[in-house]
Design a protein around this motif. Structure first.
Motif, short mmCIF file in Angstrom:
data_model
loop_
_atom_site.label_atom_id
_atom_site.label_comp_id
_atom_site.label_asym_id
_atom_site.label_seq_id
_atom_site.Cartn_x
_atom_site.Cartn_y
_atom_site.Cartn_z
N ASN A 68 -9.12 -3.00 -2.31
CA ASN A 68 -9.51 -1.59 -2.30
C ASN A 68 -9.37 -0.91 -0.93
OD1 ASN A 68 -10.78 0.78 -3.68
ND2 ASN A 68 -12.36 0.40 -2.13
N PRO A 69 -9.78 -1.55 0.18
CA PRO A 69 -9.60 -0.88 1.48
C PRO A 69 -8.14 -0.60 1.81
CG PRO A 69 -11.16 -2.70 1.67
CD PRO A 69 -10.51 -2.83 0.32
N VAL A 74 -5.92 5.78 4.28
CA VAL A 74 -5.24 7.04 4.61
C VAL A 74 -4.88 6.98 6.09
CG1 VAL A 74 -5.43 9.54 4.74
CG2 VAL A 74 -6.54 8.30 2.86
N PRO A 75 -3.60 7.03 6.43
CA PRO A 75 -3.21 6.93 7.84
C PRO A 75 -3.70 8.13 8.64
CG PRO A 75 -1.32 7.50 6.48
CD PRO A 75 -2.44 7.18 5.54
N ARG A 76 -4.01 7.87 9.90
CA ARG A 76 -4.50 8.94 10.76
C ARG A 76 -3.39 9.89 11.17
NH1 ARG A 76 -7.66 5.76 15.39
NH2 ARG A 76 -5.82 4.42 15.13
N GLY A 82 1.32 4.24 5.28
CA GLY A 82 0.30 4.49 4.27
C GLY A 82 0.04 3.25 3.45
N SER A 83 -0.77 3.40 2.42
CA SER A 83 -1.19 2.24 1.64
C SER A 83 -0.01 1.54 0.96
CB SER A 83 -2.22 2.67 0.59
OG SER A 83 -1.66 3.63 -0.30
N GLN A 84 0.94 2.30 0.42
CA GLN A 84 2.05 1.67 -0.28
C GLN A 84 2.95 0.90 0.69
OE1 GLN A 84 2.24 1.48 -3.62
NE2 GLN A 84 0.23 2.45 -3.41
N ALA A 88 3.59 -3.14 0.52
CA ALA A 88 4.94 -3.71 0.54
C ALA A 88 5.11 -4.67 1.70
CB ALA A 88 5.97 -2.59 0.61
N THR A 89 4.52 -4.33 2.84
CA THR A 89 4.60 -5.21 4.01
C THR A 89 3.90 -6.53 3.75
OG1 THR A 89 4.71 -3.34 5.54
CG2 THR A 89 3.97 -5.45 6.44
N ALA A 90 2.70 -6.47 3.20
CA ALA A 90 1.95 -7.70 2.91
C ALA A 90 2.70 -8.58 1.92
CB ALA A 90 0.57 -7.35 2.36
N THR A 91 3.23 -7.97 0.87
CA THR A 91 3.95 -8.73 -0.15
C THR A 91 5.19 -9.39 0.43
OG1 THR A 91 3.15 -7.22 -1.87
CG2 THR A 91 5.06 -8.58 -2.40
#
Length: 263
Positions: A68-69, A74-76, A82-84, A88-91
């Motif tokens: 969830n976090p 929301v990027p500053r 951003g979240s997407q 994608a980076t984590a995956t």
């Protein structure tokens, strides 16, 4: 192909849609690890159950809570990921390690900065195999459609109890790994390594690093590599090169440890 080209080694995935090319690549890479040790120099990916399919509604809720976090980030600044992008980076990083820079077309410093942010948002130490495994499972659960027969858990359901002295991610994951269906999955994953448990357990305890594994086993680095290469053939999965089966194996061993009787 392997028969026609002497030095060619071929790993073949299952047929996958174009949208699932990344999945096909991972499968082919696992098959390639097996093919290297076969006289035919050719192997096809052997289907293995996905733990995301056995975690049940509670597992889906755990994955949603863990991610969830990241999902609501929301990027500053407009130029920040951003979240997407972070998902994608984590995956990509979990699948391809440092080679994610090629997959994502980013500089290694950009990748490192994104991973630091992901770890901070989720409260995870991404240097630890345990937290990597938790994140990998959560992402796979999120990417797996819920079975039609599985009712959704209401969002008002109480949070998981977390074990004392552990992070929320680790404590919540333990609750999921105690499910009978997950224990059955773990037994199936670990059945092929009967007789080689010490090597695999030491490798996982050493965060999947070869040199500490060799030291822990009291053997040379080439000796440890040879043992793990043999395990790749037995498991029909890549261990030493990304994408690696280390996350599934860590989860399976953790599930087995949790199921062991306490004295």
């Amino acid at each position: 192909m392997a028969a026609r080209v002497g030095d060619c080694v071929v790993g073949v995935s299952e047929p996958v849609p174009l949208a699932d090319t990344a999945t096909g690549y991972r499968q082919a890479f696992h098959a390639l690890a097996v093919a290297r040790e076969l006289p035919t120099r050719h192997a096809r990916f052997g289907v293995s159950p996905d733990p995301a399919l056995v975690v049940g509604p509670a597992g889906r809720r755990w994955a949603d809570e863990l991610l969830n976090p990241l999902l609501t980030h929301v990027p500053r600044r407009a130029q920040d990921p951003g979240s997407q992008e972070l998902l994608a980076t984590a995956t990509s990083w979990l699948a391809f390690s440092s080679h994610a820079t090629d997959h994502l077309k980013v500089h290694r410093n950009t990748l490192a900065a994104r991973l630091r942010l992901i770890g901070e948002l989720l409260g995870l130490d991404l240097h630890r195999l345990a937290d990597q495994s938790a994140l990998d499972l959560a992402l796979r659960v999120r990417a797996t459609p819920a079975p039609a027969c599985t009712p959704e858990v209401p969002s008002s359901a109480p949070p998981f109890p977390y074990a004392s002295g552990t992070s929320q991610a680790a404590g919540g994951l333990d609750a999921i790994l105690c499910r009978p269906a997950v224990r059955d999955w773990a037994d199936q994953q670990l059945a092929p390594v009967l007789g080689a448990e010490e090597t695999l357990r030491t490798w996982l305890r050493c965060e999947g690093r070869l040199r500490p594994t060799a030291a822990g086993l009291g053997i040379s680095v080439p000796g440890a590599r040879k043992r793990l290469t043999r395990l790749e053939t037995v498991l029909q999965r890549s261990l030493l090169r990304p994408p690696s089966a280390r996350y599934d194996l860590w989860l399976a061993w953790r599930a087995r440890d949790l199921a062991a009787p306490r004295h």
